[in-house]
Design an enzyme around this catalytic site. Structure first.
Site, PDB file in Angstrom:
ATOM      1  N   ASP A   1       0.500  -1.338   0.171  1.00 57.31           N
ATOM      2  CA  ASP A   1      -0.497   0.261   0.032  1.00 57.31           C
ATOM      3  C   ASP A   1       1.422   1.109   0.234  1.00 57.31           C
ATOM      4  O   ASP A   1       2.016   1.055  -0.499  1.00 57.31           O
ATOM      5  CB  ASP A   1      -1.012   0.302   1.262  1.00 57.31           C
TER       6      ASP A   1
ATOM      7  N   ASP B   1       1.420   4.672   2.453  1.00 60.28           N
ATOM      8  CA  ASP B   1       1.569   5.539   3.799  1.00 60.28           C
ATOM      9  C   ASP B   1       1.323   6.817   3.717  1.00 60.28           C
ATOM     10  O   ASP B   1       2.266   7.111   3.400  1.00 60.28           O
ATOM     11  CB  ASP B   1       1.653   4.452   4.940  1.00 60.28           C
TER      12      ASP B   1
ATOM     13  N   ASP C   1      -3.244   4.446   3.099  1.00 62.16           N
ATOM     14  CA  ASP C   1      -3.533   4.966   4.332  1.00 62.16           C
ATOM     15  C   ASP C   1      -3.291   6.359   4.149  1.00 62.16           C
ATOM     16  O   ASP C   1      -2.493   6.473   3.903  1.00 62.16           O
ATOM     17  CB  ASP C   1      -2.536   4.198   5.077  1.00 62.16           C
TER      18      ASP C   1
HETATM   19  P1  GTP Z   1       4.383  -2.535   3.344  1.00 62.98           P
HETATM   20  O1  GTP Z   1       2.968  -1.515   2.737  1.00 62.98           O
HETATM   21  O2  GTP Z   1       3.725  -4.186   3.182  1.00 62.98           O
HETATM   22  O3  GTP Z   1       5.217  -2.247   1.560  1.00 62.98           O
HETATM   23  O4  GTP Z   1       4.974  -2.453   4.496  1.00 62.98           O
HETATM   24  P2  GTP Z   1       4.545  -0.954   5.666  1.00 62.98           P
HETATM   25  O5  GTP Z   1       5.818  -1.540   6.558  1.00 62.98           O
HETATM   26  O6  GTP Z   1       4.403   0.105   4.901  1.00 62.98           O
HETATM   27  O7  GTP Z   1       3.577  -2.125   6.038  1.00 62.98           O
HETATM   28  P3  GTP Z   1       2.119  -1.493   6.569  1.00 62.98           P
HETATM   29  O8  GTP Z   1       1.672  -0.437   5.702  1.00 62.98           O
HETATM   30  O9  GTP Z   1       1.438  -2.399   7.009  1.00 62.98           O
HETATM   31  O10 GTP Z   1       1.784  -0.425   8.463  1.00 62.98           O
HETATM   32  C1  GTP Z   1       3.501   1.048   8.172  1.00 62.98           C
HETATM   33  C2  GTP Z   1       3.137   0.727   9.107  1.00 62.98           C
HETATM   34  O11 GTP Z   1       1.937   2.032  10.055  1.00 62.98           O
HETATM   35  C3  GTP Z   1       3.510   0.003   9.863  1.00 62.98           C
HETATM   36  O12 GTP Z   1       5.048   0.449  11.260  1.00 62.98           O
HETATM   37  C4  GTP Z   1       2.657  -0.462  10.871  1.00 62.98           C
HETATM   38  O13 GTP Z   1       3.198  -0.789  12.381  1.00 62.98           O
HETATM   39  C5  GTP Z   1       1.510   1.251  11.092  1.00 62.98           C
HETATM   40  N1  GTP Z   1       0.791   0.132  11.227  1.00 62.98           N
HETATM   41  C6  GTP Z   1       0.003  -0.148  10.402  1.00 62.98           C
HETATM   42  N2  GTP Z   1      -1.015   0.351  10.769  1.00 62.98           N
HETATM   43  C7  GTP Z   1      -1.664   0.561  12.471  1.00 62.98           C
HETATM   44  C8  GTP Z   1      -2.388   1.328  12.873  1.00 62.98           C
HETATM   45  O14 GTP Z   1      -3.803   0.610  12.782  1.00 62.98           O
HETATM   46  N3  GTP Z   1      -2.142   2.159  13.888  1.00 62.98           N
HETATM   47  C9  GTP Z   1      -1.441   2.095  14.214  1.00 62.98           C
HETATM   48  N4  GTP Z   1      -0.385   3.458  14.894  1.00 62.98           N
HETATM   49  N5  GTP Z   1      -0.424   1.564  13.206  1.00 62.98           N
HETATM   50  C10 GTP Z   1      -0.274   0.315  12.325  1.00 62.98           C
HETATM   51 MN    MN Z   2       2.346   0.118   3.984  1.00 67.20          MN
HETATM   52 MN    MN Z   3      -0.617   0.832   5.547  1.00 66.11          MN
END
Ligand code: GTP
Ligand code: MN
Ligand code: MN
Length: 373
Positions: free
Chosen positions: A204, A206, A297
């Site tokens: 995704d 972020d 996100d």
């Molecule tokens: P990919 O998206 O798979 O490339 O990896 P990513 O590291 O970006 O993973 P992800 O988008 O799932 O999460 C990014 C960060 O947001 C991570 O550090 C998660 O711990 C954090 N995170 C994900 N969901 C939540 C949530 O609901 N609340 C909070 N506070 N942090 C979150």
């Molecule tokens: Mn991500």
């Molecule tokens: Mn995410």
């Protein structure tokens, strides 16, 4: 084969947040096996086992060169008996029997397919499997009622399971930037997650959004969502408060913020940005789809919490988990993506940068590109 005199021993601190973990991994054969077993444990709701495998994999990711013998692992932290057996198997036989068997098991394959649907977690997938649903086809033909997220996830399954490229992340960033500039001039958009850590693909994209003047960010998320929705950029969105882990981590958010909607899980409809003709697909008379679905996100944070939100949303997930464990176990503090509470002094510690948070925690500063634990 290993000459004891030249034996290369490694030394690694116990917590992932004390280590520099880049994207260069010299031990992918080992970490792939351990990660697969971690994933399987998580999908089977065996969280403890999952974390143990994740920690073991993270230790190996942090090593400066390839492991060639068990003797080199002497004294390394987080390598339990089970992880060591997996490692030994890979070193001696070229593959982990357990990882290979798991990968080929019907249950693992079904769990992967079903949890590959946005909105479907391990619990739901397990329930469906017990009802004989192992494939998307079986799910579509079943009488299962899907919630809105799951329906969107199923509708856009192929797109959402195709990695997001940096070009696509940039294009999404431009759209978000434009939306934010229109609804609240002066608000700032920061890329977080894996792309901030330097990964070249993601599941995704972020973003963290704030405004330099405290309070101006209140009510911002619904406005951004309306802007995006009215221009046809959203296939799905759900806006909520961010309650993830905060409830378990104790104090972390002032009650005055409870009415703030600050998090949006969405699926974007991104017009094609990758060069045409690279897409595979059947040749047909149907008009070619000129867009693709991408998970995005969005998080809105008041400027006073920005550093905590930035640290909390940059990841990796294990790095975040380890930071909170370090804070709790080693410093008697509670860290969340809103605040840092010193339980001994019974007060919140302010920070306006990630560097200050690491300093409060008595940790050496680790930049995002080295948080790939
Ligand atoms: P990919 O998206 O798979 O490339 O990896 P990513 O590291 O970006 O993973 P992800 O988008 O799932 O999460 C990014 C960060 O947001 C991570 O550090 C998660 O711990 C954090 N995170 C994900 N969901 C939540 C949530 O609901 N609340 C909070 N506070 N942090 C979150
Ligand atoms: Mn991500
Ligand atoms: Mn995410």
């Amino acid at each position: 084969q290993v000459n004891q005199a030249e034996l290369l021993l490694f030394s690694v601190p116990a917590y992932a947040c004390q280590r520099r973990t880049t994207l260069v991994n010299h031990n992918t054969a080992l970490t792939d096996a351990l990660s697969l077993l971690a994933e399987n444990a998580e999908l089977s709701e065996e969280e403890g086992r999952g974390v143990a495998f994740r920690r073991a994999a993270a230790v190996l990711k942090a090593l400066p060169s390839v492991v060639t013998s068990m003797a080199q692992l002497e004294g390394l932290p987080c390598l339990g008996g089970h992880s060591l057996r997996v490692i030994r198997d890979v070193l001696e036989n070229g593959a982990s029997h357990e990882a290979e068997t798991t990968k080929q098991s019907e249950r693992y394959k079904a769990l992967k397919v079903l949890t590959g649907i946005f909105g479907v977690g391990a619990k739901t997938a397990d329930r469906w499997i017990r009802e004989g649903i192992h494939t998307l086809q079986q799910l579509r033909e079943s009488a299962q009622t899907l919630n809105r997220a799951q329906q969107a996830g199923l509708d856009h399954y192929d797109d959402l399971n195709q990695p997001v490229s940096q070009t696509e992340a940039d294009a999404i960033g431009d759209i978000v930037q434009k939306a934010v500039a229109c609804v609240l001039p002066g608000a700032q958009v920061t890329l977080t997650g894996g792309f901030r850590r330097g990964k070249d693909t993601g599941h995704d994209v972020d973003f963290l959004i704030t405004h330099p003047e405290e309070g101006r960010e209140v009510g911002l998320m619904p406005k951004i969502v309306s802007w995006l929705e009215s221009r046809g950029f959203l296939l799905y969105q759900k806006t909520t408060r961010n309650s993830y882990l905060e409830s378990m981590d104790g104090p972390g958010r002032p009650a005055s913020n409870m009415d703030r909607f600050e998090r949006c899980l969405s699926i974007f409809k991104l017009p094609d940005v990758e060069p045409q003709g690279t897409k595979e697909g059947p040749i047909s008379a149907a008009p070619q789809k000129r867009w693709r679905a991408v998970r995005v996100d969005l998080v809105v944070s008041p400027i006073s919490q920005f550093a905590f939100a930035l640290l909390g949303w940059t990841g990796s997930k294990l790095f975040e988990r380890e930071l909170r464990r370090w804070a709790g176990h080693e410093k008697a503090m509670s860290l969340s993506s809103h605040a840092l509470h010193d339980n001994t002094q019974s007060r919140y510690l302010r920070a306006s940068s990630e560097e200050e948070i690491f300093a409060h925690l008595s940790l050496e500063y680790i930049p995002p590109s080295e948080r790939n634990a």
